[in-house]
Design a protein around this motif. Structure first.
Motif, short mmCIF file in Angstrom:
data_model
loop_
_atom_site.label_atom_id
_atom_site.label_comp_id
_atom_site.label_asym_id
_atom_site.label_seq_id
_atom_site.Cartn_x
_atom_site.Cartn_y
_atom_site.Cartn_z
N GLY A 1 0.81 -1.22 0.00
CA GLY A 1 0.00 0.00 0.00
C GLY A 1 0.84 1.26 0.00
O GLY A 1 0.49 2.25 -0.62
N SER A 2 2.01 1.24 0.69
CA SER A 2 2.82 2.45 0.69
C SER A 2 4.11 2.28 -0.10
O SER A 2 4.78 3.26 -0.43
N SER A 3 4.46 1.05 -0.38
CA SER A 3 5.64 0.84 -1.22
C SER A 3 5.52 -0.49 -1.96
O SER A 3 4.78 -1.39 -1.52
N VAL A 4 6.24 -0.55 -3.05
CA VAL A 4 6.28 -1.79 -3.83
C VAL A 4 7.73 -2.23 -3.87
O VAL A 4 8.64 -1.41 -4.02
N SER A 5 7.96 -3.52 -3.69
CA SER A 5 9.31 -4.07 -3.81
C SER A 5 9.33 -5.03 -4.99
O SER A 5 8.43 -5.86 -5.14
N VAL A 6 10.36 -4.90 -5.79
CA VAL A 6 10.51 -5.80 -6.94
C VAL A 6 11.80 -6.59 -6.73
O VAL A 6 12.81 -6.03 -6.29
N PHE A 7 11.76 -7.87 -7.01
CA PHE A 7 12.92 -8.74 -6.83
C PHE A 7 13.27 -9.33 -8.19
O PHE A 7 12.40 -9.93 -8.84
N LEU A 8 14.51 -9.17 -8.60
CA LEU A 8 14.90 -9.57 -9.95
C LEU A 8 16.18 -10.40 -9.91
O LEU A 8 17.11 -10.06 -9.16
N GLN A 9 16.22 -11.41 -10.73
CA GLN A 9 17.45 -12.20 -10.86
C GLN A 9 17.82 -12.21 -12.34
O GLN A 9 16.99 -12.60 -13.18
N ASN A 10 19.03 -11.79 -12.66
CA ASN A 10 19.51 -11.94 -14.04
C ASN A 10 20.27 -13.26 -14.13
O ASN A 10 21.34 -13.42 -13.53
N ARG A 11 19.69 -14.20 -14.89
CA ARG A 11 20.29 -15.53 -14.97
C ARG A 11 21.36 -15.62 -16.05
O ARG A 11 21.95 -16.70 -16.23
N HIS A 12 21.55 -14.54 -16.79
CA HIS A 12 22.53 -14.63 -17.87
C HIS A 12 23.94 -14.71 -17.28
O HIS A 12 24.28 -13.94 -16.39
N THR A 13 24.73 -15.65 -17.78
CA THR A 13 26.07 -15.86 -17.18
C THR A 13 27.08 -14.82 -17.66
O THR A 13 28.13 -14.66 -17.04
N ALA A 14 26.78 -14.11 -18.76
CA ALA A 14 27.80 -13.22 -19.31
C ALA A 14 27.28 -11.83 -19.66
O ALA A 14 28.08 -10.90 -19.78
N GLN A 15 25.99 -11.68 -19.85
CA GLN A 15 25.50 -10.39 -20.34
C GLN A 15 24.59 -9.67 -19.34
O GLN A 15 23.79 -10.32 -18.63
N ALA A 16 24.70 -8.35 -19.36
CA ALA A 16 23.76 -7.53 -18.61
C ALA A 16 22.40 -7.63 -19.30
O ALA A 16 22.33 -7.89 -20.50
N LEU B 1 13.08 6.26 -13.15
CA LEU B 1 11.64 6.16 -13.36
C LEU B 1 11.18 7.39 -14.13
O LEU B 1 11.46 8.52 -13.71
N ALA B 2 10.50 7.19 -15.26
CA ALA B 2 9.95 8.31 -16.01
C ALA B 2 8.64 7.88 -16.66
O ALA B 2 8.57 6.80 -17.27
N ASP B 3 7.62 8.71 -16.49
CA ASP B 3 6.30 8.46 -17.09
C ASP B 3 5.76 7.07 -16.76
O ASP B 3 5.18 6.38 -17.61
N GLY B 4 6.00 6.63 -15.54
CA GLY B 4 5.44 5.35 -15.10
C GLY B 4 6.19 4.13 -15.61
O GLY B 4 5.75 3.00 -15.43
N ILE B 5 7.33 4.36 -16.25
CA ILE B 5 8.14 3.21 -16.70
C ILE B 5 9.49 3.26 -15.99
O ILE B 5 10.23 4.25 -16.07
N LEU B 6 9.76 2.19 -15.28
CA LEU B 6 11.03 2.09 -14.56
C LEU B 6 12.03 1.34 -15.45
O LEU B 6 11.65 0.35 -16.10
N THR B 7 13.24 1.81 -15.49
CA THR B 7 14.26 1.08 -16.26
C THR B 7 15.44 0.78 -15.35
O THR B 7 15.79 1.57 -14.47
N ILE B 8 16.06 -0.34 -15.60
CA ILE B 8 17.25 -0.72 -14.84
C ILE B 8 18.07 -1.68 -15.68
O ILE B 8 17.52 -2.45 -16.47
N GLU B 9 19.35 -1.63 -15.48
CA GLU B 9 20.24 -2.58 -16.15
C GLU B 9 20.77 -3.55 -15.08
O GLU B 9 21.36 -3.11 -14.09
N LEU B 10 20.54 -4.82 -15.31
CA LEU B 10 20.98 -5.83 -14.33
C LEU B 10 22.29 -6.44 -14.79
O LEU B 10 22.36 -7.01 -15.89
N PRO B 11 23.34 -6.38 -13.97
CA PRO B 11 24.60 -7.03 -14.35
C PRO B 11 24.40 -8.53 -14.55
O PRO B 11 23.45 -9.12 -14.01
N PRO B 12 25.30 -9.18 -15.32
CA PRO B 12 25.18 -10.64 -15.44
C PRO B 12 25.31 -11.29 -14.07
O PRO B 12 25.99 -10.75 -13.20
#
Ligand code: AHR
Length: 508
Positions: free
Chosen positions: A423-438, A486-497
């Motif tokens: 309700g007051s915050s959202v948490s996102v959990f992400l795993q990048n499974r790529h062994t070599a690429q972001a 975050l811009a215009d409701g779209i969040l962007t992030i780069e996940l390291p390998p």
């Protein structure tokens, strides 16, 4: 030569679409009398940080920081040969016993009372397992009487004489441990165990109706009896239990990092198949009652190393607190581990309890040296960050991702994702499974009313096999990811390998 295109993933989050409430018991732990877990782990009277009760305060602080809710005790394989009575009463009079599960000597210096005293300091709840390997309903119901009945019987007077007038009030109980496993003391087939578990559950509930009971499921999805075990056991116990257990351990085998990182795919399938089997029995029983899952052992465990060590034990070797199962975890292990947490969150509707196996020294997120320091392993961080951030409801994440090839699971989404909202915050959990690429990730959060404050932190390293150990206890730690915006409701992030990340988004 053109660079290969960076993998991409796109997520949509909407607080209207939820999986279910995240039960805080999803962040449980497990303490077994095994190796240096209890003795020379949490309990080391000669350590400079130990209190008068012999428990190390530095370890207590780390366990608190980890954020574990319920703690399963005292086993594990150990419980299948354990006499709970050996662990109560004056410490000097307690018997030393052979621990057949781990080829050790159990001194019984720590038992129910001492462990509850430790839990009170840690701030966690007890989840107690009864011995259905060498014992049965009688001993289990006597333990319930000793632990939960207020007063007026020989057992409750014994408890009072042992220093505790008020009951322990233990709510959650496991009906044995891994009874499907041929290694288990008292191992039996599903028919026999199902009957024994039903009898024991009924007896325990005759003492205390309010108990929540966990029946043993399979000790792994690879067990030859998997599936049929759950069906038969639940046909015997459906009316008498609340949850069925799952256990799963993963390790990187033969240098196959890609498959290892995708272990969450296996955990997803395990949970979904147990749910399907439990619901099949529900149909057979023509009942509305649902049986949920207690995933009460999960972790990365280099089991192949343990099997080699186990094969060397001899009849004249029964050490107290030997170094067993002391895996040192790498960044890659922590990232895989984070993927397992994502799997648990994505099944929050049916996995309502889970126990990280284990806590200290023994395949633990916390390590100690006798007389020396206590420190956080790499796996500490995904657990503590998730336990702190995952509140409210698990959201149903819509994920559209490129795939990465694994030899064990074929093509799998390159990113695994889960999200929670309170309700007051959202948490996102992400795993990048790529062994070599972001991997470039975009998250559509327009439905969330995000206010603009977004932070990201996680675990990754140029050296995916970097560890924290005695020579450098702080080599690996959580790091901020400042590619998030975050811009215009779209969040962007780069996940390291080979990375695991949690993003926190403040919402209106
Ligand atoms: O966690 C180590 C061991 O793994 C437990 O004692 C047992 O239940 C499982 O096989």
């Amino acid at each position: 030569m053109t660079e290969p295109r960076k993998p991409r993933a796109h997520l949509i989050l909407d607080p209207a679409f939820t999986i279910g409430a995240v039960d805080r018991r999803l962040f449980g732990g497990f303490v077994e009398h095994l190796g240096r877990h209890v003795y020379d782990g949490i309990h080391e009277p000669a350590h400079p940080s130990a209190g008068p009760d012999g428990f190390r305060r530095d370890v207590i602080e780390l366990v608190k920081e980890l954020g574990v809710t319920t703690i399963r005790y005292p086993g594990g394989n150990f419980v299948s040969g354990y006499n709970w009575e050996d662990g109560v009463g004056p410490v000097a009079e307690r018997p030393r016993r052979l621990d057949l599960a781990w080829h050790s000597t159990e001194t019984n210096e720590v038992g129910l009372h001492e462990f509850q005293g430790w839990l009170d300091q840690v701030g966690s709840d007890l989840m107690l397992a009864v011995n259905l390997g060498t014992r049965g309903p009688k001993e289990a119901m006597e333990l319930v009487e000793y632990a939960n009945v207020p007063s007026g019987t020989a057992r409750t007077e014994q408890r009072t004489a042992n220093g505790r007038a008020e009951p322990f009030g233990v709510g959650m109980w496991c009906l044995g441990n891994e009874m499907d496993g041929p290694w288990q003391l008292g191992h039996r087939d599903a028919e026999d165990y199902g009957k024994l578990a039903a009898m024991t559950a009924k007896a325990m509930r005759q003492v205390d109706r309010g108990l929540e009971l966990v029946v043993c499921g399979s000790s792994g999805r690879e067990m030859p009896t998997f599936g049929e075990w759950e069906r038969v056991v639940l046909e015997h116990t459906y009316d008498d239990v609340d949850l069925i257990s799952c256990h799963a351990y993963y390790e990187e085998l033969d240098g196959d990092l890609a498959s290892f990182l995708a272990s969450g795919v296996d955990m997803d399938a395990f949970i979904e198949q147990v749910v399907a089997t439990a619901d099949h029995v529900r149909a057979l029983k023509r009942t509305d009652k649902r049986i949920n899952i207690s995933f009460d052992e999960w972790n990365v465990w280099y089991l192949t190393k343990w099997k080699e060590q186990e094969s060397t034990f001899t009849i004249d070797e029964w050490p107290v607190a030997p170094r067993l199962l002391e895996d040192i975890y790498s960044v890659a292990d922590a990232v895989t581990f984070g993927g397992l947490l994502i799997s648990l969150l994505n099944h929050a509707d049916r996995v309502t309890s889970a126990s990280l196996a284990q806590l200290v020294n023994v395949i633990g997120p916390i390590m100690t040296e006798p007389g020396g320091p206590a420190w956080r392993q790499t796996t500490f961080f995904p657990f503590s960050l998730t336990s702190r951030a995952a509140h409210g409801d698990a959201l149903r994440v819509v994920l559209d991702a490129d795939t990465t090839l694994t030899s064990r699971f074929g093509d799998v989404p390159v990113v695994a994702a889960a999200a929670t909202s309170d309700g007051s915050s959202v948490s996102v959990f992400l795993q990048n499974r790529h062994t070599a690429q972001a991997t470039s990730v975009t998250v559509d959060v327009r439905a969330l009313g995000a206010t603009g404050t977004v932070t990201a932190q996680g675990i990754w390293d140029r050296d995916v096999y970097a560890v924290n150990d005695l020579s450098d206890t702080e080599r690996v730690g959580p790091r901020g990811n400042d590619t998030v915006s975050l811009a215009d409701g779209i969040l962007t992030i780069e996940l390291p390998p080979v990375s695991w990340t949690t993003i926190s988004i403040a919402t209106a």
